[in-house]
Design an enzyme around this catalytic site. Structure first.
Site, PDB file in Angstrom:
ATOM      1  NE  ARG A  36      -3.880  -1.839  -0.157  1.00  0.00           N
ATOM      2  CZ  ARG A  36      -4.665  -1.774  -1.218  1.00  0.00           C
ATOM      3  NH1 ARG A  36      -4.907  -0.609  -1.785  1.00  0.00           N
ATOM      4  NH2 ARG A  36      -5.209  -2.843  -1.732  1.00  0.00           N
ATOM      5  CG  HIS A  66       5.008 -10.101  -5.484  1.00  0.00           C
ATOM      6  ND1 HIS A  66       4.439  -8.987  -6.058  1.00  0.00           N
ATOM      7  CD2 HIS A  66       4.224 -11.143  -5.858  1.00  0.00           C
ATOM      8  CE1 HIS A  66       3.360  -9.347  -6.730  1.00  0.00           C
ATOM      9  NE2 HIS A  66       3.203 -10.660  -6.640  1.00  0.00           N
ATOM     10  CE1 TYR A  69      -2.373  -5.557  -3.137  1.00  0.00           C
ATOM     11  CE2 TYR A  69      -0.663  -7.032  -2.322  1.00  0.00           C
ATOM     12  CZ  TYR A  69      -1.782  -6.245  -2.105  1.00  0.00           C
ATOM     13  OH  TYR A  69      -2.286  -6.139  -0.829  1.00  0.00           O
ATOM     14  CG  HIS A 106       0.637  -8.487 -10.191  1.00  0.00           C
ATOM     15  ND1 HIS A 106      -0.408  -8.368  -9.320  1.00  0.00           N
ATOM     16  CD2 HIS A 106       1.347  -9.581  -9.785  1.00  0.00           C
ATOM     17  CE1 HIS A 106      -0.351  -9.354  -8.428  1.00  0.00           C
ATOM     18  NE2 HIS A 106       0.708 -10.084  -8.679  1.00  0.00           N
ATOM     19  CD  GLU A 141       1.903 -13.337  -9.945  1.00  0.00           C
ATOM     20  OE1 GLU A 141       2.572 -12.467  -9.347  1.00  0.00           O
ATOM     21  OE2 GLU A 141       1.067 -14.061  -9.391  1.00  0.00           O
ATOM     22  CG  ASP A 175      -0.627 -17.205  -9.215  1.00  0.00           C
ATOM     23  OD1 ASP A 175      -1.527 -18.048  -9.070  1.00  0.00           O
ATOM     24  OD2 ASP A 175      -0.330 -16.364  -8.334  1.00  0.00           O
ATOM     25  CG  HIS A 178      -2.885 -15.334 -10.943  1.00  0.00           C
ATOM     26  ND1 HIS A 178      -1.858 -14.412 -10.837  1.00  0.00           N
ATOM     27  CD2 HIS A 178      -3.569 -15.266  -9.775  1.00  0.00           C
ATOM     28  CE1 HIS A 178      -1.925 -13.824  -9.650  1.00  0.00           C
ATOM     29  NE2 HIS A 178      -2.948 -14.327  -8.993  1.00  0.00           N
ATOM     30  CG  HIS A 210       3.382 -17.026  -7.479  1.00  0.00           C
ATOM     31  ND1 HIS A 210       3.020 -15.750  -7.864  1.00  0.00           N
ATOM     32  CD2 HIS A 210       4.586 -16.913  -6.856  1.00  0.00           C
ATOM     33  CE1 HIS A 210       3.976 -14.899  -7.498  1.00  0.00           C
ATOM     34  NE2 HIS A 210       4.937 -15.570  -6.892  1.00  0.00           N
ATOM     35  CG  ASP A 223      -5.960 -12.940  -8.471  1.00  0.00           C
ATOM     36  OD1 ASP A 223      -5.584 -13.849  -7.704  1.00  0.00           O
ATOM     37  OD2 ASP A 223      -5.292 -11.917  -8.698  1.00  0.00           O
ATOM     38  CG  HIS A 225      -4.180 -16.675  -4.330  1.00  0.00           C
ATOM     39  ND1 HIS A 225      -2.860 -16.375  -4.147  1.00  0.00           N
ATOM     40  CD2 HIS A 225      -4.537 -16.078  -5.492  1.00  0.00           C
ATOM     41  CE1 HIS A 225      -2.430 -15.625  -5.151  1.00  0.00           C
ATOM     42  NE2 HIS A 225      -3.436 -15.422  -5.980  1.00  0.00           N
ATOM     43  CD  GLU A 255       1.725 -15.658  -4.733  1.00  0.00           C
ATOM     44  OE1 GLU A 255       0.964 -16.054  -5.644  1.00  0.00           O
ATOM     45  OE2 GLU A 255       2.351 -14.590  -4.792  1.00  0.00           O
TER      46      GLU A 255
END
Ligand code: FE
Ligand code: FE
Ligand code: ZN
Length: 273
Positions: A36, A66, A69, A106, A141, A175, A178, A210, A223, A225, A255
């Site tokens: 964030r 990573h 996102y 991403h 990804e 992933d 995904h 992933h 999306d 998980h 994840e």
């Protein structure tokens, strides 16, 4: 196989390595900064070196950093794109404290500009941040295709790679949640999906996995998980992927919605066989 999970960075690099080892992992993933917020914490070079030594000693596979996102490298908004560029460039500079690892991001959402324009923006960004002397491999990804996400088709990933000048610095992180949500039937026919990946992108570009189950169904473009074996993909298919000979040597990263103990159990479950 090499397997690990996403870890929080709170106590620094070496602590992450130790946590990974304590749950039976020999790789892990972490966020380069708070997803964030924009500020990255100061890196302690000794701590980074201590992790490298620790990974060596315990035969870890490469680890995955990573990118936040929340970045959008192909937004129609100039400032949003510039922010992604600045952040990723800074991340890549910081990655040199832990040389030779993987940096996953991403591809982003084209926000209505269209897939082709999105691909062009992503390529442009990559060409302005990837340098010849970096030791990090940057990973695109594969995405679920939620909203205007770019990168849910292997063809789109290929098109981005084709546009990147430093070809040996770019790879792919697949992933499983995904691509299943994107419509690739890895539950019913993993071999077909893998050979399609190979035909379109090239298996040599695949650098990390992933490993996640999905809360949703094939082609749902959602999306979300799920824990291993509790979702639409299922344990059997995920086990087959984890032990696929073509992927041996790659870091597999969980994840899934889990605490450390949950991750430990999933690692045990997937390592068996
Ligand atoms: Fe991701
Ligand atoms: Fe992922
Ligand atoms: Zn996801």
């Amino acid at each position: 196989m090499h397997i690990g999970c996403h870890l929080s960075t709170t106590d620094g690099f070496l602590a992450m390595g130790q946590t990974a080892l304590s749950i039976g992992a020999d790789t892990f993933q972490f966020f380069t900064r708070n997803p964030r917020g924009s500020r990255a914490r100061q890196i302690d070079p000794d701590d980074a070196q201590a992790l490298m030594d620790f990974m060596d000693k315990h035969h870890f596979a490469r680890i995955i950093a990573h990118a936040p996102y929340t970045l959008n490298p192909c937004s129609s908004d100039d400032r949003t794109r510039q922010f992604a560029l600045d952040t990723m460039k800074d991340d890549l500079a910081r990655m040199e404290f832990t040389p030779g690892q993987l940096y996953n991001f991403h591809p982003g959402s084209h926000t209505g500009q269209g897939i082709e324009k999105g691909i062009e923006e992503i390529t442009l960004l990559l060409n302005s941040i990837i340098t010849e002397d970096q030791s990090t491999t940057v990973l695109l990804e594969t995405m679920a295709g939620k909203g205007t996400e770019v990168g849910s088709r292997f063809e789109e990933i290929r098109a981005i790679i084709d546009g990147v000048r430093m070809h040996d610095k770019i790879g792919v992180c697949m992933d499983t949640c995904h691509i299943f949500d994107a419509g690739y039937d890895i539950r019913g026919n993993w071999d077909k999906v893998l050979s399609e990946f190979d035909r379109i992108i090239g298996i040599g570009k695949l650098k990390a996995i992933h490993l996640n189950d999905s809360m949703n169904t094939l082609g749902s473009h959602k999306d979300r998980h799920q824990r291993i074996g509790e979702g639409g993909i299922g344990l059997e298919a995920l086990q087959r992927i984890a032990h696929c000979p073509a992927l041996s040597g790659l870091p597999f990263c969980l994840e899934t919605p889990n605490d450390l103990e949950g991750y430990r159990r999933e690692i045990e479950l997937l390592s068996a066989k």
